[in-house]
Enzyme design. Sequence first.
Site, PDB file in Angstrom:
ATOM      1  N   TYR A  11       0.876  -1.193  -0.045  1.00 14.05           N
ATOM      2  CA  TYR A  11      -0.059   0.032   0.099  1.00 14.05           C
ATOM      3  C   TYR A  11       0.881   1.177   0.026  1.00 14.05           C
ATOM      4  N   ASP A  75      12.164 -13.068  -0.753  1.00 12.06           N
ATOM      5  CA  ASP A  75      11.973 -12.723   0.670  1.00 12.06           C
ATOM      6  C   ASP A  75      13.199 -12.257   1.493  1.00 12.06           C
ATOM      7  N   ASN A 119       9.137 -13.175  10.726  1.00 11.13           N
ATOM      8  CA  ASN A 119       9.101 -12.538   9.481  1.00 11.13           C
ATOM      9  C   ASN A 119       9.651 -10.917   9.735  1.00 11.13           C
ATOM     10  N   THR A 145       5.739   1.819  14.382  1.00  9.32           N
ATOM     11  CA  THR A 145       4.454   2.502  14.695  1.00  9.32           C
ATOM     12  C   THR A 145       4.044   3.104  15.849  1.00  9.32           C
ATOM     13  N   SER A 180      -0.509  -5.784  20.380  1.00  9.86           N
ATOM     14  CA  SER A 180      -0.526  -6.839  19.704  1.00  9.86           C
ATOM     15  C   SER A 180       0.649  -7.504  19.311  1.00  9.86           C
ATOM     16  N   TYR A 182       1.739  -8.336  16.543  1.00 13.05           N
ATOM     17  CA  TYR A 182       2.438  -7.404  15.350  1.00 13.05           C
ATOM     18  C   TYR A 182       2.997  -6.111  16.022  1.00 13.05           C
ATOM     19  N   HIS A 183       2.254  -5.304  16.979  1.00  9.60           N
ATOM     20  CA  HIS A 183       3.056  -3.916  17.250  1.00  9.60           C
ATOM     21  C   HIS A 183       4.351  -4.264  18.113  1.00  9.60           C
ATOM     22  N   LYS A 186       7.294  -4.764  16.316  1.00 12.56           N
ATOM     23  CA  LYS A 186       8.025  -3.446  15.928  1.00 12.56           C
ATOM     24  C   LYS A 186       8.873  -2.828  17.050  1.00 12.56           C
ATOM     25  N   ASN A 241     -10.205   4.028   6.504  1.00  8.27           N
ATOM     26  CA  ASN A 241     -10.612   3.443   5.094  1.00  8.27           C
ATOM     27  C   ASN A 241     -11.717   2.494   5.037  1.00  8.27           C
ATOM     28  N   ARG A 242     -11.945   1.514   6.044  1.00  8.59           N
ATOM     29  CA  ARG A 242     -12.831   0.691   6.216  1.00  8.59           C
ATOM     30  C   ARG A 242     -14.161   1.611   6.378  1.00  8.59           C
ATOM     31  N   VAL A 255     -17.894   0.539  14.318  1.00 10.34           N
ATOM     32  CA  VAL A 255     -17.220   1.222  15.756  1.00 10.34           C
ATOM     33  C   VAL A 255     -17.018  -0.016  16.678  1.00 10.34           C
ATOM     34  N   TYR A 256     -15.667  -0.428  17.093  1.00  8.42           N
ATOM     35  CA  TYR A 256     -15.725  -1.399  17.882  1.00  8.42           C
ATOM     36  C   TYR A 256     -15.839  -0.961  19.332  1.00  8.42           C
ATOM     37  N   GLU A 329      -8.494  -3.972  24.335  1.00  5.37           N
ATOM     38  CA  GLU A 329      -7.831  -2.545  24.284  1.00  5.37           C
ATOM     39  C   GLU A 329      -8.871  -1.615  25.158  1.00  5.37           C
TER      40      GLU A 329
HETATM   41  P1  NAD Z   1       1.661  -3.607   3.080  1.00  2.25           P
HETATM   42  O1  NAD Z   1       1.413  -5.058   3.716  1.00  2.25           O
HETATM   43  O2  NAD Z   1       0.638  -3.280   2.034  1.00  2.25           O
HETATM   44  O3  NAD Z   1       3.131  -3.593   2.718  1.00  2.25           O
HETATM   45  C1  NAD Z   1       4.133  -4.329   3.091  1.00  2.25           C
HETATM   46  C2  NAD Z   1       4.947  -5.084   1.860  1.00  2.25           C
HETATM   47  O4  NAD Z   1       6.070  -5.778   2.450  1.00  2.25           O
HETATM   48  C3  NAD Z   1       3.838  -6.032   1.313  1.00  2.25           C
HETATM   49  O5  NAD Z   1       3.952  -5.861  -0.015  1.00  2.25           O
HETATM   50  C4  NAD Z   1       4.475  -7.363   1.562  1.00  2.25           C
HETATM   51  O6  NAD Z   1       4.288  -8.518   0.574  1.00  2.25           O
HETATM   52  C5  NAD Z   1       6.123  -6.946   1.907  1.00  2.25           C
HETATM   53  N1  NAD Z   1       6.715  -7.854   2.624  1.00  2.25           N
HETATM   54  C6  NAD Z   1       6.507  -8.295   4.008  1.00  2.25           C
HETATM   55  N2  NAD Z   1       7.219  -9.125   4.299  1.00  2.25           N
HETATM   56  C7  NAD Z   1       8.460  -9.263   3.469  1.00  2.25           C
HETATM   57  C8  NAD Z   1       9.724 -10.200   3.584  1.00  2.25           C
HETATM   58  N3  NAD Z   1      10.065 -10.968   4.343  1.00  2.25           N
HETATM   59  N4  NAD Z   1      10.358  -9.910   2.159  1.00  2.25           N
HETATM   60  C9  NAD Z   1       9.944  -8.888   1.288  1.00  2.25           C
HETATM   61  N5  NAD Z   1       8.624  -8.378   1.435  1.00  2.25           N
HETATM   62  C10 NAD Z   1       7.986  -8.409   2.414  1.00  2.25           C
HETATM   63  O7  NAD Z   1       1.538  -2.682   4.352  1.00  2.25           O
HETATM   64  P2  NAD Z   1       1.332  -1.184   4.259  1.00  2.25           P
HETATM   65  O8  NAD Z   1       0.256  -0.597   5.161  1.00  2.25           O
HETATM   66  O9  NAD Z   1       2.115  -0.541   3.155  1.00  2.25           O
HETATM   67  O10 NAD Z   1       2.542  -0.783   5.651  1.00  2.25           O
HETATM   68  C11 NAD Z   1       3.826  -0.731   5.122  1.00  2.25           C
HETATM   69  C12 NAD Z   1       4.652  -0.595   6.594  1.00  2.25           C
HETATM   70  O11 NAD Z   1       4.328   0.640   7.168  1.00  2.25           O
HETATM   71  C13 NAD Z   1       4.523  -1.927   7.375  1.00  2.25           C
HETATM   72  O12 NAD Z   1       5.995  -2.094   8.060  1.00  2.25           O
HETATM   73  C14 NAD Z   1       3.674  -1.388   8.362  1.00  2.25           C
HETATM   74  O13 NAD Z   1       3.883  -2.059   9.708  1.00  2.25           O
HETATM   75  C15 NAD Z   1       3.774   0.194   8.407  1.00  2.25           C
HETATM   76  N6  NAD Z   1       2.917   0.960   8.965  1.00  2.25           N
HETATM   77  C16 NAD Z   1       1.871   0.964   8.186  1.00  2.25           C
HETATM   78  C17 NAD Z   1       0.501   1.940   8.670  1.00  2.25           C
HETATM   79  C18 NAD Z   1      -0.942   1.759   7.750  1.00  2.25           C
HETATM   80  O14 NAD Z   1      -1.767   2.214   8.480  1.00  2.25           O
HETATM   81  N7  NAD Z   1      -0.924   1.401   6.683  1.00  2.25           N
HETATM   82  C19 NAD Z   1       0.666   2.671   9.614  1.00  2.25           C
HETATM   83  C20 NAD Z   1       1.745   2.542  10.622  1.00  2.25           C
HETATM   84  C21 NAD Z   1       2.810   1.585  10.208  1.00  2.25           C
HETATM   85  N1  USQ Z   2     -11.186  -0.042  14.687  1.00  2.00           N
HETATM   86  C1  USQ Z   2     -12.735   0.118  14.859  1.00  2.00           C
HETATM   87  N2  USQ Z   2     -13.437  -0.324  13.635  1.00  2.00           N
HETATM   88  C2  USQ Z   2     -12.955  -0.897  12.813  1.00  2.00           C
HETATM   89  C3  USQ Z   2     -11.534  -1.126  12.601  1.00  2.00           C
HETATM   90  C4  USQ Z   2     -10.912  -0.564  13.747  1.00  2.00           C
HETATM   91  O1  USQ Z   2     -13.379   0.753  15.813  1.00  2.00           O
HETATM   92  O2  USQ Z   2     -13.880  -1.384  11.751  1.00  2.00           O
HETATM   93  C5  USQ Z   2     -10.566   0.427  15.799  1.00  2.00           C
HETATM   94  C6  USQ Z   2      -9.489  -0.509  16.370  1.00  2.00           C
HETATM   95  O3  USQ Z   2     -10.118  -1.369  17.438  1.00  2.00           O
HETATM   96  C7  USQ Z   2      -8.415   0.461  16.933  1.00  2.00           C
HETATM   97  C8  USQ Z   2      -8.444   1.475  16.017  1.00  2.00           C
HETATM   98  O4  USQ Z   2      -9.672   1.529  15.231  1.00  2.00           O
HETATM   99  O5  USQ Z   2      -8.755   0.917  18.265  1.00  2.00           O
HETATM  100  C9  USQ Z   2      -7.365   1.421  14.945  1.00  2.00           C
HETATM  101  O6  USQ Z   2      -7.395   0.043  14.268  1.00  2.00           O
HETATM  102  P1  USQ Z   2      -6.701  -0.006  13.009  1.00  2.00           P
HETATM  103  O7  USQ Z   2      -7.259  -1.249  12.278  1.00  2.00           O
HETATM  104  O8  USQ Z   2      -7.224   1.166  12.113  1.00  2.00           O
HETATM  105  O9  USQ Z   2      -5.196   0.061  13.274  1.00  2.00           O
HETATM  106  P2  USQ Z   2      -4.116  -0.992  13.966  1.00  2.00           P
HETATM  107  O10 USQ Z   2      -4.673  -2.034  13.980  1.00  2.00           O
HETATM  108  O11 USQ Z   2      -3.577   0.004  15.031  1.00  2.00           O
HETATM  109  O12 USQ Z   2      -2.973  -1.015  12.630  1.00  2.00           O
HETATM  110  C10 USQ Z   2      -3.026   0.088  11.840  1.00  2.00           C
HETATM  111  C11 USQ Z   2      -1.952  -0.633  10.721  1.00  2.00           C
HETATM  112  C12 USQ Z   2      -0.557  -1.088  11.149  1.00  2.00           C
HETATM  113  C13 USQ Z   2      -0.056   0.320  12.042  1.00  2.00           C
HETATM  114  C14 USQ Z   2      -0.972   0.943  13.050  1.00  2.00           C
HETATM  115  C15 USQ Z   2      -0.557   2.241  13.352  1.00  2.00           C
HETATM  116  O13 USQ Z   2      -2.667  -1.991  10.214  1.00  2.00           O
HETATM  117  O14 USQ Z   2       0.394  -1.636  10.319  1.00  2.00           O
HETATM  118  O15 USQ Z   2       1.110   0.191  12.763  1.00  2.00           O
HETATM  119  O16 USQ Z   2      -2.367   1.208  12.272  1.00  2.00           O
HETATM  120  S1  USQ Z   2      -0.971   2.686  15.110  1.00  2.00           S
HETATM  121  O17 USQ Z   2      -2.447   2.003  15.170  1.00  2.00           O
HETATM  122  O18 USQ Z   2      -0.752   3.840  15.291  1.00  2.00           O
HETATM  123  O19 USQ Z   2      -0.240   1.643  15.920  1.00  2.00           O
END
Ligand code: NAD
Ligand code: USQ
Length: 386
Positions: A11, A75, A119, A145, A180, A182-183, A186, A241-242, A255-256, A329
Amino acid sequence: MRIIILGGDGYLGWATAMRFSNKGHEVHVVDNYLRRTAHQEAGTDSLTPILANLPERTRAWKDVTGKEIGVTEGDLCDWTVTEQVFRDFQPEAVVHYGEMPSAPYSMKDREHAVFTQTNNVVNTLNVIFAIEQFAPDAHLVKLGTMGEYGTPNIDIEEGYITIEHKGRTDTLPFPKLPGSFYHLSKVHDSHNIHFACRVRGLRATDLNQGVVYGIETEETVLDERLLTRFDYDDVFGTALNRFCLQAVIGHPLTVYGKGGQTRGYLNIVDTLECVELAVANPADRGEMRVYNQFTEQFSVRQLAEIVQKAGAEVGLSVTVDSIENPRVELEEHYFNAQHTKLLDLGLQPDLLSETLVESMFAVIERYKDRTIVDHILPRDRWRPSA
Ligand code: NAD
Ligand code: USQ
């Protein structure tokens, strides 16, 4: 400048690769299509139709602009892949987006938690060592993040906090209480990068990014083949976005729980600007800078109200549902995070307005027939049943 974009099919990665290429930099993207594979396995897909792979995307980019972007399909956890990319390309800057980015994905079960952390942590370690061996002066710009900090009941600083304890004072990494697996991955990355800076002389910027929203950038609008992905499903779709997709297709906004969950948010165009600013102002050798990368903070309830109001402006009747929170949360909490360092470097934010939401509606409207409605409501609960 020679810039590698890790995760360049994603993205944010694809949009960033086009931005740097457009500005005249030499760009190379790396991706193993993990994100696409995860969607295929779940039966979900990007709302926007994106081309089949990076060679096709970069060919389209060349068709439209005459500019080249290099590609490695592989990879980053595989050292032979990472080693070869860094040896051949010799980057001056490395923008690292290449991780599994979804909190709900990481919370599904043991397998998903282990995969997410393996990963993310292993590939970042490979990147750290590849920089050291093949491009020791390169600047690592790593996407972290805001969720690394969690939601503490005190103000969140940018990376570090000065603490006075029993008469002594030190400046230390800000305490982390992520929400989480995931978090947490990071947080582990941040520790590894900080260690590599302190002990092995890496230069790095950790961008603690908030939740990103938006679909279009200057480059994606040049041609439909250049669109970036846009997800709205329960696992990969992010809150605003959702909500925008839900408003357009007439689905109640999900809204959760109480909806007081407050996070930092930013437009995808500001992600690109922040990353450009970080690359243009490299950290010193041995330094790990931390920037909190978001422009505004909202609760999910406030986001739902903004979307509802913007919907009314264009004749959409938007309803808001409070549904049982699948996550564990705080639903009402204090949240006040500093975010001045990128502004000091010159960031001019594109703030969220109803007009912006309306322009997102227009793009979603074009592709709304591609929506897979079954994957909007959350399926997985984060707390295992007793
Ligand atoms: P995304 O999943 O669209 O992009 C990540 C890309 O990395 C994917 O295309 C995936 O195929 C690739 N990838 C993952 N593991 C890999 C590996 N081992 N080798 C090669 N490629 C690999 O996600 P995004 O939303 O574009 O987010 C990009 C980065 O920004 C992520 O690290 C995410 O944690 C961070 N981030 C995103 C958001 C958000 O709201 N989208 C917010 C905060 C942080
Ligand atoms: N939420 C709702 N309804 C929904 C979806 C989410 O109420 O339909 C709530 C969630 O419970 C949460 C908040 O909205 O409290 C944010 O959720 P999210 O899914 O938009 O974001 P999150 O899971 O935190 O993850 C996203 C990205 C991640 C990035 C993170 C930034 O997927 O890659 O690291 O945002 S942050 O939240 O600042 O850590």
